[in-house]
Design a protein around this motif. Structure first.
Motif, PDB file in Angstrom:
ATOM      1  N   ILE A 294      37.932  -2.804 -14.716  1.00  0.00           N
ATOM      2  CA  ILE A 294      36.296  -3.071 -14.240  1.00  0.00           C
ATOM      3  C   ILE A 294      35.540  -3.234 -15.201  1.00  0.00           C
ATOM      4  O   ILE A 294      34.972  -1.791 -15.257  1.00  0.00           O
ATOM      5  CB  ILE A 294      36.223  -2.444 -13.289  1.00  0.00           C
ATOM      6  CG1 ILE A 294      37.341  -2.949 -11.842  1.00  0.00           C
ATOM      7  CG2 ILE A 294      34.910  -3.241 -11.906  1.00  0.00           C
ATOM      8  CD1 ILE A 294      37.104  -1.488 -11.037  1.00  0.00           C
ATOM      9  N   TYR A 354      32.842 -11.739 -12.210  1.00  0.00           N
ATOM     10  CA  TYR A 354      31.939 -10.517 -11.254  1.00  0.00           C
ATOM     11  C   TYR A 354      31.664 -10.897 -10.186  1.00  0.00           C
ATOM     12  O   TYR A 354      31.100 -11.644  -9.411  1.00  0.00           O
ATOM     13  CB  TYR A 354      30.503 -10.417 -11.978  1.00  0.00           C
ATOM     14  CG  TYR A 354      29.354  -9.047 -11.316  1.00  0.00           C
ATOM     15  CD1 TYR A 354      29.456  -8.003 -11.582  1.00  0.00           C
ATOM     16  CD2 TYR A 354      28.312  -9.526 -10.356  1.00  0.00           C
ATOM     17  CE1 TYR A 354      29.151  -6.776 -10.811  1.00  0.00           C
ATOM     18  CE2 TYR A 354      28.348  -8.470  -9.788  1.00  0.00           C
ATOM     19  CZ  TYR A 354      28.371  -6.998 -10.232  1.00  0.00           C
ATOM     20  OH  TYR A 354      28.110  -5.858  -9.695  1.00  0.00           O
ATOM     21  N   SER A 359      34.960  -4.962  -6.791  1.00  0.00           N
ATOM     22  CA  SER A 359      34.879  -3.849  -7.519  1.00  0.00           C
ATOM     23  C   SER A 359      35.078  -2.523  -6.328  1.00  0.00           C
ATOM     24  O   SER A 359      35.924  -1.377  -6.565  1.00  0.00           O
ATOM     25  CB  SER A 359      33.872  -3.493  -8.273  1.00  0.00           C
ATOM     26  OG  SER A 359      32.685  -3.321  -7.562  1.00  0.00           O
ATOM     27  N   ASN A 381      31.874   3.658 -13.804  1.00  0.00           N
ATOM     28  CA  ASN A 381      32.585   3.167 -13.601  1.00  0.00           C
ATOM     29  C   ASN A 381      33.883   4.522 -12.987  1.00  0.00           C
ATOM     30  O   ASN A 381      34.891   4.633 -12.226  1.00  0.00           O
ATOM     31  CB  ASN A 381      34.277   2.706 -13.966  1.00  0.00           C
ATOM     32  CG  ASN A 381      33.310   0.695 -14.107  1.00  0.00           C
ATOM     33  OD1 ASN A 381      31.681   1.095 -13.769  1.00  0.00           O
ATOM     34  ND2 ASN A 381      33.305  -0.238 -15.120  1.00  0.00           N
TER      35      ASN A 381
END
Length: 472
Positions: A294, A354, A359, A381
């Motif tokens: 990601i 995005y 995510s 992340n």
């Protein structure tokens, strides 16, 4: 104590990377610790601006060289972010929802900084600290010290945080006339390598410098895009403070973006339920370990290494794993990922773009997170992943070095590798596969990493301690 943060990004108003996350969280935690924290940023035409109420608090004008611009400062009325949010609007210059990449970025961000100075110059009191973030706010410490018009502000302490020293905002001296009149004897404070360098100017002129992890500060003395000597020279006033994460936004027990919420006690069932849902969406086998990436698809993130690492890992494991890669950036790297998906469509999926919700779902569903970064000043992340019981596989660089201890070391809870190479990434993935084949050990590790404390509480306290040392 009153702190004014100046930044080009702030989540959820406008976010491109980690800068937005930090500026959206740090002031909130400072506010909770008894400070008055404020953020001022450019007024992009984002959904946040359209969907929320703002009030006009200041009107003024600024000169950008020979050009006059009117500007407004508006404040979000209901304190939705947990701190006062101000947007600086410059009609005819800062328009649209694009944060970076406009043809006139130099003019946009220089005018924004001058507008902040004009607004601050009109205050009836002083904030205790002006905290500037990255080169888009890097000229402010210089202007506060050496522009005649802002002599009133000279005694306000300034802190400058470097989120990524690779981006420095350099421009030629032929544009020096954009700046308000300043002491010509101090022009050297703007210069680095015969260019005006806002990042270098901020390092020279700020009272204190911070980086977003301790290890990154040490790295900047060795490799900093040409500023290594400057960082060694100014090392005495620099400190590395590790970023935290917003544990209220990133909480698997309450996250409305994921399909099934869970905690450390129910991580096995919770992650499996999220994984099954995600694998159905992407049409991959949920019985195999899931590796995800990601982030921005750029060289510094090591994203160009992913296609070959995926292909080699799939071959070596006899296609015993799956990959989902989320991000956008370099068009060539985007093309490479699409090609990887085309060649391994049953085991590799590339989502180019995005998607904040996706995510969250990837963190909740994945077994392992890949971060093969060449440069990673802090990295958030890996901390988000651990919050959701996802084991990080990281290159030992910058903040990744500070936040992930290898499982081969005492107390370790992640997988680290040394070189940004396909071989090292593939070897790290094979170690993860070995861990996956020991479900009891994997579950114990997942439960441990979910209970690690990466919140902003400690980091916010470190910033307050730093501010307290600044005396006019």
């Amino acid at each position: 104590m009153e702190i004014l943060h100046v930044s080009a990004e702030c989540y959820p108003v406008a976010k491109v990377g980690g800068l937005g996350d930090v500026v959206g969280a740090l002031p909130k935690y400072q506010q909770q610790q008894g400070c008055i924290a404020k953020v001022v940023m450019p007024c992009y035409r984002t959904r946040f601006l359209i969907e929320h109420e703002f009030e006009l608090v200041h009107q003024g004008g600024l000169w950008l060289g020979p050009t006059w611009y009117h500007f407004n400062v508006i404040r979000e009325k209901h304190n939705l972010l947990g701190f006062d949010l101000y947007l600086l609007e410059i009609p005819g210059l800062i328009e649209g929802d694009q944060v970076y990449g406009c043809f006139n970025d130099l003019e946009r961000f220089t005018a924004f900084q001058i507008g902040v100075m004009e607004w601050l110059n009109s205050w009836r009191h002083h904030p205790d600290v002006v905290h500037c973030h990255d080169h888009h706010a890097g000229l402010i410490p210089f202007m506060m010290n050496y522009c005649y018009k802002y002599d009133y502000l000279r005694q306000i302490p300034t802190v400058f945080t470097i989120h990524n020293a690779q981006y420095q905002g350099q421009f030629g001296w032929d544009k020096a006339y954009y700046l308000p009149a300043y002491d010509p004897w101090k022009a050297g404070m703007l210069d680095w390598n015969h260019l005006i360098n806002p990042l270098a100017a901020a390092v020279k002129c700020s009272w204190k410098i911070t980086t977003v992890s301790p290890h990154y500060l040490e790295e900047l003395c060795i490799s900093a895009g040409g500023l290594e000597a400057l960082f060694r020279q100014e090392r005495h006033k620099a400190v590395g403070i590790l970023n935290g994460i917003d544990t209220q936004t990133w909480d698997p027990q309450t996250d409305a973006r994921i399909v099934h919420t869970f905690d450390a006690h129910t991580v096995k069932e919770g992650k499996l339920a999220n994984k099954m849902e995600l694998c159905r969406r992407f049409q991959i086998d949920e019985t195999k370990p899931l590796f995800v990436f990601i982030g921005r698809l750029v060289y510094e993130k090591g994203a160009d290494l992913l296609p070959d690492a995926v292909a080699r890992s799939l071959y070596e494991s006899q296609y015993g794993m799956n990959f989902i890669l989320l991000g956008s950036g370099d068009p060539h790297i985007e093309w490479l990922l699409r090609q990887a998906e085309a060649h391994h469509s049953d085991h590799c999926k590339a989502y180019i773009g995005y998607d904040e919700t996706l995510s969250h779902q990837l963190y909740a569903a994945a077994d392992f997170l890949l971060m093969p970064s060449r440069i990673e000043p802090c990295g958030l992340n890996q901390m988000y992943a651990m919050r959701y019981g996802t084991v990080p596989i990281v290159r030992a660089v910058g903040g990744l070095y500070d936040t992930v201890i290898d499982i081969g070391d005492p107390g370790g809870y992640g997988i680290r590798f040394l070189q940004p190479s396909v071989w090292d990434i593939t070897h790290a993935i094979s170690r993860a596969m070995h861990l996956y084949q020991q479900p009891d050990d994997l579950l114990d590790l997942q439960q441990r990493i979910m209970q690690l404390d990466f919140s902003w509480d400690k980091s916010a306290q470190e910033y307050l301690h730093l501010y307290a040392q600044l005396k006019p």
